[in-house]
Design an enzyme around this catalytic site. Structure first.
Site, PDB file in Angstrom:
ATOM      1  N   ASP A  56       0.414  -1.342   0.338  1.00 43.75           N
ATOM      2  CA  ASP A  56       0.155   0.063  -0.097  1.00 43.75           C
ATOM      3  C   ASP A  56       0.593   1.214   0.061  1.00 43.75           C
ATOM      4  OD1 ASP A  56      -2.192  -1.796   0.147  1.00 43.75           O
ATOM      5  OD2 ASP A  56      -2.711  -1.517   2.014  1.00 43.75           O
ATOM      6  N   TYR A 110       5.353 -10.024   6.909  1.00 40.37           N
ATOM      7  CA  TYR A 110       5.835  -8.731   7.445  1.00 40.37           C
ATOM      8  C   TYR A 110       6.156  -7.720   9.132  1.00 40.37           C
ATOM      9  CZ  TYR A 110       3.077  -6.778   2.307  1.00 40.37           C
ATOM     10  OH  TYR A 110       2.735  -6.788   1.878  1.00 40.37           O
TER      11      TYR A 110
END
Length: 274
Positions: A56, A110
């Site tokens: 993102d 992540y």
């Protein structure tokens, strides 16, 4: 076919995926390939071009992976020669002709750096919430996606000074899943939600309006690793050294800005500033 590891500071980019009229990481990589005459003027991308994930806007990466049919001379150093300082290619692997950087990844990891001073949060509550989220679940209440929401999640939380380092792994992640998961952990750790919220989030019913979980800010999130069991990435020593130096300099600049911000906070709060 070759696969390249790319690291980038995502703050100035509007995500990885190509978009019109705004800077993205993919557009930056493809522009470099065009300058290097790897990408023909009329082509949108090289043959076989794909990436490990669509981070993102604001999200950074250590091990984003892009793969395509590349000439033998295109080393990470050559790639970097046409890239801006905040995007660095630092390793490469030979891949089979049918390799696909998205579909052939078996695990993505992540890391989120959550500012959570010990006086503000309960670490044990955060860990208990993550433990309840581990395993295979339908995370439809933690993403705007309508499909691809069932994931087998693993992860852990470590304390590092004023930060909780949230590390999560899965075969793939729906949009905003990591950021909404972190926001949920943060709210539970702060006592703003109870542990039972996890059960409601994982239930089949959609969460209504105010009960929904918003996404945590993007900048503290990093795509830390992508696993391809059959690939052997070779680090380019010069490219890796250059990347470390560039990102080290950026770290110093931002640390210096943080010290200035500390002076502003202290000055505004002092009587002498009145």
């Amino acid at each position: 076919m070759r696969a390249y590891r790319a690291a980038y500071d995502g703050r100035r980019f509007h995500g990885f995926q190509r978009q019109p009229d705004v800077p993205t990481v993919s557009d930056t990589l493809l522009a470099a390939l065009r300058e290097l005459d790897v990408l023909a003027d009329e082509a949108d991308a090289p043959p076989g071009y794909a990436a490990a994930g669509r981070t993102d806007a604001g999200v950074s990466a250590v091990a984003q992976t892009v793969a395509f049919d590349a000439p033998d001379w295109l080393t990470p150093r050559a790639f970097d020669s046409e890239l801006p300082p905040d995007v660095r290619v630092w390793a490469v692997a030979e891949a089979p002709p049918d390799f696909h950087a998205t579909h052939d990844a078996t695990c993505r990891e992540y890391v989120y750096h959550l500012h959570a001073p010990t006086e503000s949060v309960d670490d044990e509550r955060a860990t208990a919430a993550l433990d309840a989220l581990r395993g295979e679940h339908d995370f439809h209440n933690l993403t705007p996606d309508d499909d691809g929401t069932v994931r087998d999640l693993d992860g852990e939380i470590d304390r590092d000074g004023d930060y909780l380092v949230v590390r999560v792994r899965a075969g793939g992640f729906a949009r905003q899943l990591v950021r909404r998961l972190v926001a949920l952990l943060d709210e539970i750790a702060r006592g703003e939600r109870d542990l039972g919220t996890v059960d409601r989030v994982l239930a089949a019913e959609p969460l209504p309006g105010p009960a929904g979980v918003p996404a945590a800010p993007a900048e503290p999130l990093v795509l830390a690793d992508v696993t391809y069991p059959d690939l052997n990435f070779e680090r380019d020593p010069e490219a890796a050294a250059s990347a470390r130096e560039i990102f080290r300099e950026r770290r110093v600049r931002h640390a210096t800005r943080a010290r200035v911000a500390e002076d502003l906070v202290a000055g505004v709060g002092s009587e002498s500033a009145e």
